[in-house]
Design an enzyme around this catalytic site. Structure first.
Site, PDB file in Angstrom:
ATOM      1  N   HIS A 514      64.394  49.870  16.132  1.00 17.35           N
ATOM      2  CA  HIS A 514      63.744  49.929  14.816  1.00 17.35           C
ATOM      3  C   HIS A 514      64.478  49.101  13.775  1.00 17.35           C
ATOM      4  CE1 HIS A 514      60.714  51.372  12.205  1.00 17.35           C
ATOM      5  NE2 HIS A 514      60.485  52.516  12.814  1.00 17.35           N
ATOM      6  N   ASP A 518      59.441  47.055  13.140  1.00 17.78           N
ATOM      7  CA  ASP A 518      58.868  48.345  12.770  1.00 17.78           C
ATOM      8  C   ASP A 518      57.857  48.802  13.820  1.00 17.78           C
ATOM      9  OD1 ASP A 518      60.338  48.470  10.384  1.00 17.78           O
ATOM     10  OD2 ASP A 518      58.848  47.222   9.347  1.00 17.78           O
TER      11      ASP A 518
END
Length: 542
Positions: A514, A518
């Site tokens: 992450h 995203d």
């Protein structure tokens, strides 16, 4: 004015670093931004750039030394400047003693061999930067056998691959210092080759420490004794905790040396590797011996029951298992990992496989598996999602690859290996099938070349053969993603006329970093991959 360059503190828990390589020498000029030296912690490697310009006036540590953080590593200034304040007088000399004595110890056997014997040692090779020891798997020659140049002396393996060591000299094998199955440190003598009667005692394990101790001057020995009186006590606190470097602890465990019995000569009263070697060479009681002595009377008095339901066995983890464990912990502790799942209708690829299998001989096609099809599909789709076809370097730099270099997780007798299929996006489906199977075969046989074990841009892990329906694969750093391939499942859907239609589906589990991307970009990759696989025949044709 001369300025010291300190060893950086890379993390709250880091107390010392290993100085791996000097890029500048004493007397050389260094500019701002030039690399002075490289160093590593237990988690990563770094290059130290100079923040000042001048001449390197002194280097206070050597390659391979363990250096406490925030202490001077070298001094930069103008030629002739006084740098005594950075050397620390006797205190600094004491802290430098281990490095100097280790250097003496390393040189002692070679010097002795040059003077008194014509025999040559055969060293355990260092197959990779991170490899510290290898397992000697098999001797192909015995003591007394003649060996010619190019003949195989012994076989050995690292945590990643197996090798044969060929002799570079001709002569008789005079001594073998390790046996089949032994763990041998790299760059130490494994055997000695020469002419019958040559002295080989200087190459035997332990000869290094003995030679170094013998060559110490009386004044140095006296200084060491005085240091032991003051610093030896500092190694153990009132509550019994022993201060020792990580490498010293590992060596003590391997040699069975009791750390509390060692004399500390390292910085701030810390036991270093050299102290453990010195203790072992001078007959300090080992931890194993002490334990045996203490428990012997109890063993005599108490007899084990005929059947003990609490009985168990213990085995040391293999080198490969230790490396895998370290890599997995590093991956999970240093990344923000998140997993998304999606399934796709396998009707199209099942029909394609059936057609290929029926016409393989006529079309001269290899066996093509579901895994080959998924590798092929991923290699095409991932080029549209550069954040997943990438490496995240040092937590702040993205390295985007122009080709899909797909790592393929392979279950081997020694543990999980991930060979890389370089340029998979440029291969046809049959080429992917042939090359992927060769990589897996070499990995399982232990003959995989080290350069095929790194450089991947993305990894695929397929455990569908075990019936796994969903799982969370762990990313292989510094990659930013890994795809888990699961088993075929029978599901149902509504047909064109509203009837229930069974079909075969497969789940795909994507774990992504992450920090690098995203959830939305990761989801777009999975969506595109699903559509590509459900229309695979069409995509393959065009």
């Amino acid at each position: 004015m001369a300025k010291p360059v300190l060893m950086p503190k890379q993390g709250i828990t880091v107390e010392q670093c290993v100085l791996t390589k000097w890029h500048k020498k004493v007397g050389e000029h260094v500019s701002v931004g030039e690399i002075l030296f490289s160093y590593e912690t237990d988690k990563s490697s770094f290059d130290q750039e100079s923040e000042v310009e001048g001449e390197v006036l002194a280097e206070l540590f050597n390659d391979g030394d363990e250096v406490p953080v925030l202490v001077p590593v070298c001094v930069i200034g103008n030629k002739g400047e006084d740098i005594s304040e950075f050397l620390g007088g006797k205190t600094q000399a004491a802290s430098e003693a281990p490095a100097k004595e280790e250097a003496k110890a390393a040189e002692a056997p070679a010097a002795k061999a040059t003077v008194s014997t014509n025999a040559k040692p055969v060293l355990m090779p260092k197959q990779g930067i991170t490899v510290e020891q290898c397992i000697l798997t098999k001797w192909h020659k015995k003591v007394g056998d003649h060996i010619a140049v190019g003949e195989v002396l012994f076989s050995y393996e690292t945590d990643k691959a197996a090798f044969d060591q060929e002799s570079e000299v001709e002569g008789e094998i005079l001594a073998e210092f390790y046996k089949d199955g032994d763990e041998v440190p790299v760059l130490v003598p494994v055997c000695a080759v020469g002419t019958k009667g040559d002295d080989v005692s200087c190459f035997a394990p332990g000869a290094t420490a003995t030679a170094a101790a013998t060559e110490e001057s009386k004044s140095a020995e006296t200084a060491k004794t005085e240091t032991a009186k003051t610093e030896g006590k500092a190694a153990t606190t009132e509550n019994g905790r022993v201060f020792a470097s990580p490498r010293a602890k590992m060596l003590a465990e391997k040699l069975g040396v009791e750390l509390a019995a060692c004399t500390a000569t390292g910085p701030k009263g810390r036991i270093v590797e050299k102290d453990v070697r010195y203790a072992a060479a001078n007959g300090v009681k080992t931890a194993q011996a002490a334990e045996t002595t203490a428990t012997a009377p109890a063993a005599k008095a108490a007899e084990a029951p005929a059947t003990d339901v609490r009985a168990y066995t213990e085995e040391k983890m293999s080198n490969m298992r230790k490396v895998i464990a370290k890599n997995m912990m590093n991956s999970l502790s240093s990344m923000a990992q998140l997993t998304e799942n999606i399934s796709f209708d396998c009707t199209n690829i099942i029909a394609l496989r059936a057609f290929i299998k029926a016409n393989a001989e006529r079309l001269n096609l290899p066996n093509i598996t579901f895994n080959d099809i998924i590798i092929y599909a991923v290699s095409r789709v991932i080029l549209n999602h550069k954040e997943l076809n990438a490496n995240l370097i040092n937590g702040d730099t993205m390295r985007y690859f122009s080709s899909a270099n797909i790592g393929i997780a392979v279950d081997t007798p020694k543990g999980l290996l991930v060979p890389v299929l370089f340029g998979a996006d440029k291969m046809t489906l049959p080429e992917v099938a042939v090359n992927a199977k060769k990589l897996a075969k070499d990995a399982q046989a232990g003959t995989l070349k080290p350069d095929l074990m790194s450089g991947g841009s993305f990894t695929i892990s397929n455990i569908g053969v075990f019936g796994i329906e969903s799982f969370t694969p762990v990313i292989n750093p510094p990659q930013t993603g890994i795809l888990g391939v699961c088993a075929l499942e029978t599901r149902v859907k509504l047909g064109a006329n509203g009837q229930i239609v069974p079909y075969q589906a497969m789940n795909l589990s994507l774990t992504f970093d992450h920090r690098a991307l995203d959830g939305a970009p990761a989801s777009r990759f999975l969506k595109e991959l699903k559509e590509y696989l459900e229309n695979f025949s069409l995509n393959l044709c065009f």
